[in-house]
Design a protein around this motif. Structure first.
Motif, PDB file in Angstrom:
ATOM      1  N   VAL A   1       0.856  -1.192   0.000  1.00 40.82           N
ATOM      2  CA  VAL A   1       0.000   0.000   0.000  1.00 40.82           C
ATOM      3  C   VAL A   1       0.889   1.239   0.000  1.00 40.82           C
ATOM      4  N   PHE A   2       0.684   2.123  -0.970  1.00 39.77           N
ATOM      5  CA  PHE A   2       1.457   3.351  -1.090  1.00 39.77           C
ATOM      6  C   PHE A   2       0.605   4.501  -0.556  1.00 39.77           C
ATOM      7  N   SER A   3       0.626   4.707   0.746  1.00 40.27           N
ATOM      8  CA  SER A   3      -0.250   5.698   1.362  1.00 40.27           C
ATOM      9  C   SER A   3       0.332   6.159   2.688  1.00 40.27           C
ATOM     10  N   THR A   4       0.443   7.466   2.856  1.00 33.43           N
ATOM     11  CA  THR A   4       0.933   8.026   4.117  1.00 33.43           C
ATOM     12  C   THR A   4      -0.067   7.785   5.245  1.00 33.43           C
ATOM     13  N   THR A   5      -1.349   7.935   4.940  1.00 32.71           N
ATOM     14  CA  THR A   5      -2.387   7.748   5.954  1.00 32.71           C
ATOM     15  C   THR A   5      -2.393   6.309   6.467  1.00 32.71           C
ATOM     16  N   PHE A   6      -2.359   5.349   5.556  1.00 36.54           N
ATOM     17  CA  PHE A   6      -2.368   3.954   5.974  1.00 36.54           C
ATOM     18  C   PHE A   6      -1.077   3.608   6.721  1.00 36.54           C
ATOM     19  N   ASN A   7       0.041   4.161   6.279  1.00 37.72           N
ATOM     20  CA  ASN A   7       1.319   3.945   6.946  1.00 37.72           C
ATOM     21  C   ASN A   7       1.248   4.400   8.406  1.00 37.72           C
ATOM     22  N   GLN A   8       0.608   5.532   8.641  1.00 41.33           N
ATOM     23  CA  GLN A   8       0.470   6.051  10.001  1.00 41.33           C
ATOM     24  C   GLN A   8      -0.397   5.126  10.853  1.00 41.33           C
ATOM     25  N   GLN A   9      -1.448   4.582  10.246  1.00 43.22           N
ATOM     26  CA  GLN A   9      -2.319   3.654  10.974  1.00 43.22           C
ATOM     27  C   GLN A   9      -1.565   2.376  11.359  1.00 43.22           C
ATOM     28  N   LEU A  10      -0.788   1.853  10.412  1.00 40.21           N
ATOM     29  CA  LEU A  10      -0.021   0.649  10.687  1.00 40.21           C
ATOM     30  C   LEU A  10       1.061   0.925  11.728  1.00 40.21           C
ATOM     31  N   ALA A  11       1.664   2.106  11.658  1.00 42.03           N
ATOM     32  CA  ALA A  11       2.679   2.485  12.646  1.00 42.03           C
ATOM     33  C   ALA A  11       2.063   2.582  14.045  1.00 42.03           C
ATOM     34  N   ALA A  12       0.851   3.142  14.137  1.00 44.30           N
ATOM     35  CA  ALA A  12       0.173   3.237  15.434  1.00 44.30           C
ATOM     36  C   ALA A  12      -0.122   1.846  15.989  1.00 44.30           C
ATOM     37  N   MET A  13      -0.520   0.914  15.122  1.00 46.44           N
ATOM     38  CA  MET A  13      -0.775  -0.458  15.564  1.00 46.44           C
ATOM     39  C   MET A  13       0.514  -1.114  16.049  1.00 46.44           C
ATOM     40  N   PHE A  14       1.608  -0.892  15.329  1.00 48.48           N
ATOM     41  CA  PHE A  14       2.896  -1.452  15.716  1.00 48.48           C
ATOM     42  C   PHE A  14       3.325  -0.912  17.081  1.00 48.48           C
ATOM     43  N   GLU A  15       3.180   0.389  17.263  1.00 52.21           N
ATOM     44  CA  GLU A  15       3.574   0.998  18.537  1.00 52.21           C
ATOM     45  C   GLU A  15       2.698   0.496  19.682  1.00 52.21           C
ATOM     46  N   ASN A  16       1.415   0.260  19.405  1.00 52.03           N
ATOM     47  CA  ASN A  16       0.535  -0.293  20.430  1.00 52.03           C
ATOM     48  C   ASN A  16       0.969  -1.705  20.811  1.00 52.03           C
ATOM     49  N   ASP A  17       1.386  -2.484  19.820  1.00 52.34           N
ATOM     50  CA  ASP A  17       1.868  -3.837  20.093  1.00 52.34           C
ATOM     51  C   ASP A  17       3.153  -3.820  20.914  1.00 52.34           C
ATOM     52  N   LEU A  18       3.952  -2.769  20.738  1.00 52.67           N
ATOM     53  CA  LEU A  18       5.197  -2.676  21.503  1.00 52.67           C
ATOM     54  C   LEU A  18       4.945  -2.654  23.012  1.00 52.67           C
ATOM     55  N   SER A  19       3.764  -2.164  23.399  1.00 55.78           N
ATOM     56  CA  SER A  19       3.446  -2.103  24.829  1.00 55.78           C
ATOM     57  C   SER A  19       3.296  -3.502  25.430  1.00 55.78           C
ATOM     58  N   ALA A  20       3.082  -4.519  24.568  1.00 59.02           N
ATOM     59  CA  ALA A  20       2.971  -5.904  25.046  1.00 59.02           C
ATOM     60  C   ALA A  20       4.264  -6.674  24.801  1.00 59.02           C
ATOM     61  N   CYS A  21       5.324  -5.950  24.453  1.00 58.32           N
ATOM     62  CA  CYS A  21       6.595  -6.600  24.103  1.00 58.32           C
ATOM     63  C   CYS A  21       7.660  -6.366  25.168  1.00 58.32           C
ATOM     64  N   LYS A  22       8.636  -7.227  25.142  1.00 58.13           N
ATOM     65  CA  LYS A  22       9.858  -7.051  25.902  1.00 58.13           C
ATOM     66  C   LYS A  22      11.001  -6.868  24.912  1.00 58.13           C
ATOM     67  N   ARG A  23      11.781  -5.826  25.134  1.00 57.09           N
ATOM     68  CA  ARG A  23      12.928  -5.637  24.250  1.00 57.09           C
ATOM     69  C   ARG A  23      14.010  -6.653  24.610  1.00 57.09           C
ATOM     70  N   VAL A  24      14.519  -7.324  23.617  1.00 61.27           N
ATOM     71  CA  VAL A  24      15.556  -8.328  23.832  1.00 61.27           C
ATOM     72  C   VAL A  24      16.863  -7.608  24.153  1.00 61.27           C
ATOM     73  N   PRO A  25      17.474  -7.884  25.292  1.00 59.23           N
ATOM     74  CA  PRO A  25      18.723  -7.189  25.655  1.00 59.23           C
ATOM     75  C   PRO A  25      19.860  -7.556  24.714  1.00 59.23           C
ATOM     76  N   ALA A  26      20.807  -6.637  24.608  1.00 61.13           N
ATOM     77  CA  ALA A  26      21.941  -6.865  23.705  1.00 61.13           C
ATOM     78  C   ALA A  26      22.730  -8.103  24.099  1.00 61.13           C
ATOM     79  N   ARG A  27      22.833  -8.346  25.384  1.00 67.09           N
ATOM     80  CA  ARG A  27      23.514  -9.555  25.875  1.00 67.09           C
ATOM     81  C   ARG A  27      22.460 -10.467  26.515  1.00 67.09           C
TER      82      ARG A  27
END
Length: 483
Positions: A436-462
């Motif tokens: 999809v070539f769309s700024t609006t849709f890209n923003q929606q998908l980015a918001a969904m990704f960021e919301n999912d990050l709240s349920a994630c744990k960042r993997v430590p470098a070590r």
């Protein structure tokens, strides 16, 4: 007292076993080499077949990259039949124009899979199985001419029977309904018990087909070469695709605690006709027959959102989705946010991601903390250190199975589909995605990704892992070309 040694033609059975192993090893090695697949995959299969001569052959028969010359020829005939239709020629005239920055990318997709860029009036992001089910049932109820569904997993459970009941009701009203499922992904629906659930649907006039059915007379059961696609097309104007199957496992109303977190897409407009085109290919190839006398590809007014349907499968060496994702990653200048349940990258895909991070692009990878395959989870983790050393941020989604398959690049490019970021989706199964070539849709998908990050744990470098766990991950990575 010495043990007796059995002999055949004057030679012990150990000699005969040794010669048999040697000859079979030479024959099988030559056979695999002549297939001219990726060197890493070829070497892995040679090791499996030679170190485990009997077990390895069985594993190869079930999971190996079977050649598909016959399947390719059969699919080519169905594709050729569709190409001869006047409405398809009309469809090809409705080409949309990509943004200037995506001209070469759109050309790559078209050349690799034969589908042209189109446009849509609406591109709607669906962030759960329940939302997708509601959208699907709503469109089924609104159908006037035909309903086409193609799914890898279709379970005759609460969710599946609800959809089947809706399809049966529309079939009774004269709507043409066609349901295509994969034999491996949907064994219950294709079984004798499944036919009992399908009885009312079939009696109402609904049509049903199975993709690559399992048969006792098959030497190889085609465990690869599956249709992993999730496609719904209603009247040729509304289409759904993405990662969500028809099953309670992805319906949080039925399983509120552990339903998969997944993403789907609803399209309205010209791009839907290319989804229809793919369904017609798969339907004819699976034995559903050629559809005539129906308006399968209706004309549509140009939409405002450019959408490129991308299709790939083992019937072609072009690897369209694989190429499209790598090319999109190469285009990135600001950010690459990738979500996938199965991360077993090819060498070129891994290089693309690390190159992007090294040149300063913000690269984030989201994977499940525990997928439904322990081996795939271990294989994915074997790549984390290399990714992190290049600057990639890795996140593990916890709490329930993460099944979304999305790619977000910069501010205007997004991809949602059925393909995982692994060798099986890139090369061995039939997949579909929408760029999809769309700024609006890209923003929606980015918001969904960021919301999912709240349920994630960042993997430590070590990352802490015991020596046995690291060994298991290393072995799983070694087997990654076979996964």
């Amino acid at each position: 007292m010495s043990m007796p040694v059995w002999t055949i033609a004057g030679y012990s059975w150990l000699n005969w076993l040794g010669w048999t192993w040697t000859v079979s090893s030479i024959v099988l090695t030559t056979w695999i080499v002549m297939q001219r697949r990726a060197p890493v995959s070829t070497l892995a299969w040679i090791m499996v077949l030679n170190l485990m001569p009997v077990i390895g052959l069985a594993v190869y028969a079930y999971f190996g990259p079977q050649r598909v010359k016959r399947q390719r020829l059969k699919r080519w005939h169905h594709r050729a039949a569709l190409m001869s239709q006047e409405d398809l020629r009309t469809l090809r005239q409705g080409r949309a124009e990509p943004p200037v920055w995506a001209v070469q990318h759109a050309a790559l997709i078209e050349q690799s899979c034969g589908l042209q860029l189109a446009s849509c009036h609406e591109v709607k992001l669906l962030g759960s199985g329940a939302a997708t089910l509601d959208a699907l049932l709503g469109e089924i109820a609104a159908a006037r001419k035909h309903i086409h569904l193609e799914y890898y997993i279709y379970e005759p459970d609460i969710t599946g029977l609800a959809v089947l009941q809706a399809l049966t009701a529309r079939a009774k009203e004269g709507v043409r309904v066609r349901l295509l499922v994969d034999a491996i992904g949907s064994p219950k629906l294709g079984s004798r018990e499944g036919r009992r659930h399908l009885a009312h649907y079939l009696a109402a006039g609904g049509q049903f087909a199975i993709f690559h059915p399992r048969r006792l007379d098959r030497l190889r059961p085609l465990v690869n070469l599956r249709t992993h696609r999730k496609i719904a097309v209603i009247d040729g104007r509304v289409g759904l695709l993405g990662g969500i199957n028809i099953t309670d496992d992805e319906n949080e109303r039925v399983r509120p605690q552990d339903a998969y977190r997944d993403t789907h897409l609803l399209l309205r407009g010209g791009a839907v006709r290319w989804l229809q085109y793919l369904f017609l290919q798969d339907w004819g190839y699976a034995g559903g027959g050629q559809i005539q006398g129906e308006d399968m590809l209706p004309e549509d007014q140009p939409g405002t959102v450019p959408v490129h349907v991308v299709a790939s499968g083992p019937d072609s060496d072009s690897e369209a989705i694989h190429r499209a994702m790598i090319d999109a990653i190469h285009m990135a200048r600001e950010r690459i946010w990738l979500a996938t349940p199965y991360f077993v990258p090819t060498e070129s895909a891994l290089m693309a991601l690390t190159n992007a991070a090294l040149r300063g692009v913000s690269v984030k990878l989201m994977v499940p903390e525990k997928s439904d395959s322990r081996v795939v989870t271990a294989a994915a983790r074997s790549y984390f250190e290399e990714l992190q050393n290049a600057g990639v941020l890795v996140f593990e989604y916890s709490g329930r199975m993460f099944h979304a398959k999305t790619l977000l690049v910069d501010q205007s490019y997004s991809m949602v589909g059925s393909a995982n970021f692994d060798n099986r989706s890139f090369r061995l199964n039939f997949e579909v995605a929408a760029a999809v070539f769309s700024t609006t849709f890209n923003q929606q998908l980015a918001a969904m990704f960021e919301n999912d990050l709240s349920a994630c744990k960042r993997v430590p470098a070590r990352r802490r892992a015991s020596p046995p766990q690291r060994l298991f991950e290393a072995v799983a990575r070694l087997a990654s070309p076979l996964l």
